[in-house]
Design an enzyme around this catalytic site. Structure first.
Site, PDB file in Angstrom:
ATOM      1  N   ASN A 203      -5.100   1.231 -10.784  1.00  0.00           N
ATOM      2  CA  ASN A 203      -5.001   0.510  -9.523  1.00  0.00           C
ATOM      3  C   ASN A 203      -3.673   0.778  -8.822  1.00  0.00           C
ATOM      4  OD1 ASN A 203      -5.069  -1.319  -7.437  1.00  0.00           O
ATOM      5  ND2 ASN A 203      -5.996  -2.938  -8.629  1.00  0.00           N
ATOM      6  N   ASP A 204      -2.612   0.165  -9.307  1.00  0.00           N
ATOM      7  CA  ASP A 204      -1.336   0.296  -8.610  1.00  0.00           C
ATOM      8  C   ASP A 204      -0.856   1.738  -8.511  1.00  0.00           C
ATOM      9  OD1 ASP A 204      -1.229  -2.409  -8.259  1.00  0.00           O
ATOM     10  OD2 ASP A 204      -0.159  -2.777 -10.128  1.00  0.00           O
ATOM     11  N   VAL A 205      -1.202   2.553  -9.516  1.00  0.00           N
ATOM     12  CA  VAL A 205      -0.682   3.925  -9.537  1.00  0.00           C
ATOM     13  C   VAL A 205      -1.371   4.826  -8.510  1.00  0.00           C
ATOM     14  CG1 VAL A 205       0.041   3.785 -11.941  1.00  0.00           C
ATOM     15  CG2 VAL A 205      -2.224   4.669 -11.399  1.00  0.00           C
ATOM     16  N   VAL A 206      -2.426   4.307  -7.852  1.00  0.00           N
ATOM     17  CA  VAL A 206      -3.069   5.088  -6.789  1.00  0.00           C
ATOM     18  C   VAL A 206      -3.029   4.320  -5.464  1.00  0.00           C
ATOM     19  CG1 VAL A 206      -4.603   6.446  -8.257  1.00  0.00           C
ATOM     20  CG2 VAL A 206      -5.348   4.203  -7.476  1.00  0.00           C
TER      21      VAL A 206
ATOM     22  N   SER B 140      -0.502  -5.997 -10.682  1.00  0.00           N
ATOM     23  CA  SER B 140       0.657  -6.517  -9.974  1.00  0.00           C
ATOM     24  C   SER B 140       0.255  -7.555  -8.944  1.00  0.00           C
ATOM     25  CB  SER B 140       1.373  -5.374  -9.269  1.00  0.00           C
ATOM     26  OG  SER B 140       0.454  -4.751  -8.398  1.00  0.00           O
TER      27      SER B 140
END
Lengths: 455, 99
Positions: free
Chosen positions: A381-384, A422
């Site tokens: 999620n957050d990494v993309v 997050s």
């Protein structure tokens, strides 16, 4: 004679530790590295039994047998996905052992040199904090504690507890009375708990790495107290290497260590922020997704923590193999902090038999997204999240991300509609070229495999 | 006995060594290396053994026993977990993917 033998074995062990760590920092030699370090440890432990005047040998053997047995069984049984918390718990044990050594030293009172007692006290403080903090980190990753305790004035309270434990520590060093020593340890343990409780799960790897460095330092300090060169060298080397590793991890997340420790970000906020106005999530079913994948030229798979939770790595390896049989070029894009630990995805995919040359780093793969037909995001999620590039108000602004949004099509496999770890809404999911495939990663990938086989 | 300045030099050199030894570690090895260094500070076991071996009162024996117990878990658990992680790096696995 025996003393000299013990000292030589510590010297040899120190060399083996350094070479072992050196080897562990390269993929080609990494497997040998742990054997070198293990040999050093064995030599040091066996020769310690020859220490002149060593008493209570039966007790020592019983403690080693119990501790060794429990750790062996638990270390063998635990799944690969639970490795991070096991590192945390074993690390905490080391910190506790350093604190125990210091406790004996402090209880003996100021008979010894005051400098030695002060070093013992400092090591005790660091070791005890590392012990209780690591236990909280373990409990959080294991899901035993889901709530993050945060309240106003928390940092002030923590600072007061730390200050009080330092004062109690000074008293313990000067007096060595049972009362001051007990008070000192109680306060230090409470501080470790208090400082770790507000830190969210996403930041845990950095914190575990920090506690690892702390334990190393505590061991090194107790090494001075016991005049034990192997402990001084191994402890200090780990303290320094662990500090660097902590910085590398924090840097990969574009966060300063102070931010991790004191800001309280990195936890699910529970309240998903509303999506961008006028945009909605567009679902896709497994059949359509399978067809889209099968007729692509290039597919880039982006695994994340969701893959680890669902234990989907074996299914994903199978899916990649099937796609290749269909003539699709498959790559894996690994974000440095995907999952709970840097390197977490690599370990899991390697376990599932995905060849290393298919795993690509952020720098290598980011240019490839623009040419890819499908970016398949599995539990990441957050990494993309493209808002890390564009939205200066986003808490993750500036974090390097995988540019999955640049692919012609994006398929996101996700358990539910909530925001990520997050708590930040992901604009990628609302993209015109993005389709959402809901469900547990393993079930969904299994579905895709069935559909592909049927094609 | 290691005197003050020798101790400081030892500390400085060991710290530089630790920093240098891992300065070029690739991201894929971050977790295994953390686990490996976690194993290495298990050397605290020899200290705990000496402390228990030198314990004179019951209180000291209890604390020393706990110390050895915890340190052994650090050593054995750290080794097992690191070894399992690094076992993933062995060659010859790709055949499982190609079937």
């Amino acid at each position: 004679m025996a003393e000299r033998l013990v000292q030589s074995s510590y010297f040899i062990a120190s060399i083996l530790f350094i070479f072992g760590l050196k080897r562990m920092s390269s993929p080609i030699t990494a497997r040998g590295g742990i054997l070198w370090a293990g040999a050093g440890m064995l030599v040091a432990i066996l020769s310690t039994f020859l220490t002149p005047g060593l008493q209570n040998i039966a007790l020592i053997l019983v403690a080693i047998a119990i501790g060794g047995g429990v750790a062996w069984v638990s270390g063998r049984r635990v799944g690969m996905t639970d490795m991070p918390q096991m590192v945390a718990i074993y690390n905490g044990m080391g910190g506790g052992a350093a604190a125990a050594i210091a406790a004996i030293e402090l209880l003996r009172g100021p008979g010894s040199f005051e400098t030695v007692a002060a070093i013992a006290g400092l090591g005790a403080l660091i070791g005890a904090v590392s012990f209780s903090g690591s236990m909280i980190a373990f409990a959080k990753l294991q899901g035993l504690i889901n709530h993050s305790w945060r309240f106003r004035g928390q940092q002030t309270l923590n600072l007061l507890v730390l200050g009080a434990s330092v004062v109690a520590g000074i008293a313990a060093v000067r007096e060595g009375s049972a009362l001051t020593v007990v008070l000192f340890f109680a306060l230090a343990l409470v501080y470790g708990v208090l400082m770790t409780l507000p830190i969210g799960g996403a930041d845990m790897p950095v914190v575990i790495s920090l506690f690892n460095a702390c334990t190393g330092l505590a061991v090194g300090l107790e090494g001075y107290v016991l005049n034990n060169a192997a402990m001084i060298i191994a402890g200090t080397v780990v303290g320094a290497a662990g500090t660097l590793l902590t910085q590398l991890m924090a840097k990969a997340m574009n966060r300063s260590l102070a931010h991790v420790l004191f800001s309280g970000f990195g936890e699910e906020l529970g309240v998903p922020i509303a999506g961008p106005a006028g945009k909605s999530l567009k679902p896709i079913d497994a059949t359509d997704a399978a067809i889209m994948l099968a007729y692509s030229g290039t597919v880039i798979i982006v695994p994340g923590y969701g893959m680890a939770v669902a234990q989907a790595q074996h299914k994903i390896a199978e899916l990649a193999k099937l796609l290749e049989a269909h003539g699709v070029d498959v790559m894996f894009a690994i974000h440095p902090v995907a999952g709970r630990m840097p390197g977490h995805m690599n370990v899991l995919l390697a376990e599932a038999g995905v060849p290393y040359e298919k795993l690509h780093d952020l720098e290598e793969v980011n240019a490839a997204f623009a040419h890819a037909d499908v970016a398949l995001v599995i539990g990441a999620n957050d990494v993309v999240n493209p808002s890390a590039r564009t939205d200066t108000a986003s808490p993750i602004y500036g974090m390097p991300i995988l540019n999955a949004d640049e692919a012609k099509n994006v398929i996101v496999i996700k358990r539910g509609r909530g925001a990520g770890f997050s708590g930040i809404e992901n604009t990628l999911f609302y993209g015109d070229n993005t389709r959402m495939l809901y469900g547990d990663a393993q079930d969904v990938v299994n579905h895709l495999i069935q559909e592909l086989k049927a094609l | 006995m290691i005197d003050g300045f020798t101790a400081l030099y030892l500390f400085m050199l060991a710290a530089f060594t630790g920093y240098e030894v891992i300065s070029r570690v690739p991201v894929i090895l971050h977790t295994p290396l953390m686990s490996g260094s976690n194993f290495v500070h298990g050397i605290v076991l020899v200290g705990a053994m000496v402390a228990l071996g030198d314990a004179r009162t019951d209180v000291e024996r209890v604390i020393g026993f706990i110390g050895v117990l915890l340190a052994t878990m650090n050593v054995v658990g750290g080794y097992v977990v690191t070894e399992r992680m690094l076992a993933m790096f062995k060659k010859g696995k790709p055949d499982r993917v190609r079937g």
